[in-house]
Design an enzyme around this catalytic site. Sequence first.
Site, PDB file in Angstrom:
ATOM      1  N   ASP A 188      69.609 113.387 -39.890  1.00 25.68           N
ATOM      2  CA  ASP A 188      69.411 112.049 -39.330  1.00 25.68           C
ATOM      3  C   ASP A 188      70.805 111.437 -39.211  1.00 25.68           C
ATOM      4  O   ASP A 188      71.346 110.923 -40.187  1.00 25.68           O
ATOM      5  CB  ASP A 188      68.521 111.206 -40.242  1.00 25.68           C
ATOM      6  CG  ASP A 188      68.307 109.803 -39.707  1.00 25.68           C
ATOM      7  OD1 ASP A 188      68.222 109.644 -38.469  1.00 25.68           O
ATOM      8  OD2 ASP A 188      68.234 108.864 -40.514  1.00 25.68           O
ATOM      9  N   GLU A 205      68.046 114.509 -34.776  1.00 29.32           N
ATOM     10  CA  GLU A 205      67.423 113.469 -33.961  1.00 29.32           C
ATOM     11  C   GLU A 205      68.288 113.163 -32.741  1.00 29.32           C
ATOM     12  O   GLU A 205      69.510 113.097 -32.833  1.00 29.32           O
ATOM     13  CB  GLU A 205      67.222 112.198 -34.786  1.00 29.32           C
ATOM     14  CG  GLU A 205      66.352 111.174 -34.088  1.00 29.32           C
ATOM     15  CD  GLU A 205      65.975 110.028 -35.007  1.00 29.32           C
ATOM     16  OE1 GLU A 205      64.770 109.813 -35.190  1.00 29.32           O
ATOM     17  OE2 GLU A 205      66.888 109.377 -35.538  1.00 29.32           O
ATOM     18  N   ASP A 222      67.316 107.453 -45.341  1.00 34.96           N
ATOM     19  CA  ASP A 222      67.956 108.360 -44.384  1.00 34.96           C
ATOM     20  C   ASP A 222      67.651 109.818 -44.726  1.00 34.96           C
ATOM     21  O   ASP A 222      67.485 110.647 -43.835  1.00 34.96           O
ATOM     22  CB  ASP A 222      69.467 108.113 -44.343  1.00 34.96           C
ATOM     23  CG  ASP A 222      69.786 106.718 -43.842  1.00 34.96           C
ATOM     24  OD1 ASP A 222      69.621 106.479 -42.633  1.00 34.96           O
ATOM     25  OD2 ASP A 222      70.174 105.864 -44.662  1.00 34.96           O
TER      26      ASP A 222
END
Length: 176
Positions: free
Chosen positions: A8, A69, A141
């Site tokens: 992420d 992502e 996160d």
Amino acid sequence: MTLILGIDPGSRITGYGVVRDTGRGCVYVASGCIRTGTGSGELHERLQIVYRGVREVIKTYGPVTMGIEKVFMARNADSALKLGQARGAAIVAGAEEALEIAEYTATQVKQAVAGTGGANKEQVMMMVMHLLKLTQKPQIDASDALAIALCHAHTRSSLIPHGLGTARSRGGRLRL
């Protein structure tokens, strides 16, 4: 059994999550955050920290594939550019270690983990905890990174029966 790294990305905090895909589900291996500092460090210094941090995670746990992502267009174009640069640092770290790399939108990750692309962060975290049998909440996160790893595991397993499990595009990056 395949080790999968989920990333992420962020210019201040980059989450990572490592899971082992057993073929019958995923098992938690590790997760955490790469923090670049809250000071006014130059962007190139923060990107170097992201790059080195991701390489260290790869060398420590030995994943063979990585999910990351995709950038979404935020209201603030400068933030989106910095996020894209942090993604680039993480992707280069994975590519240098010859990882198979796939990219997912936030909606794809939420759909794969929580069953709906409109899930909020708390719903995603609860599903990550349930699927990986975690007893404590991971950092937000890190939770997002674990969700990305789970999404990648699910996507890989659904592609294998169609003969696409080893599909690669130029540079080892899958575009799904």
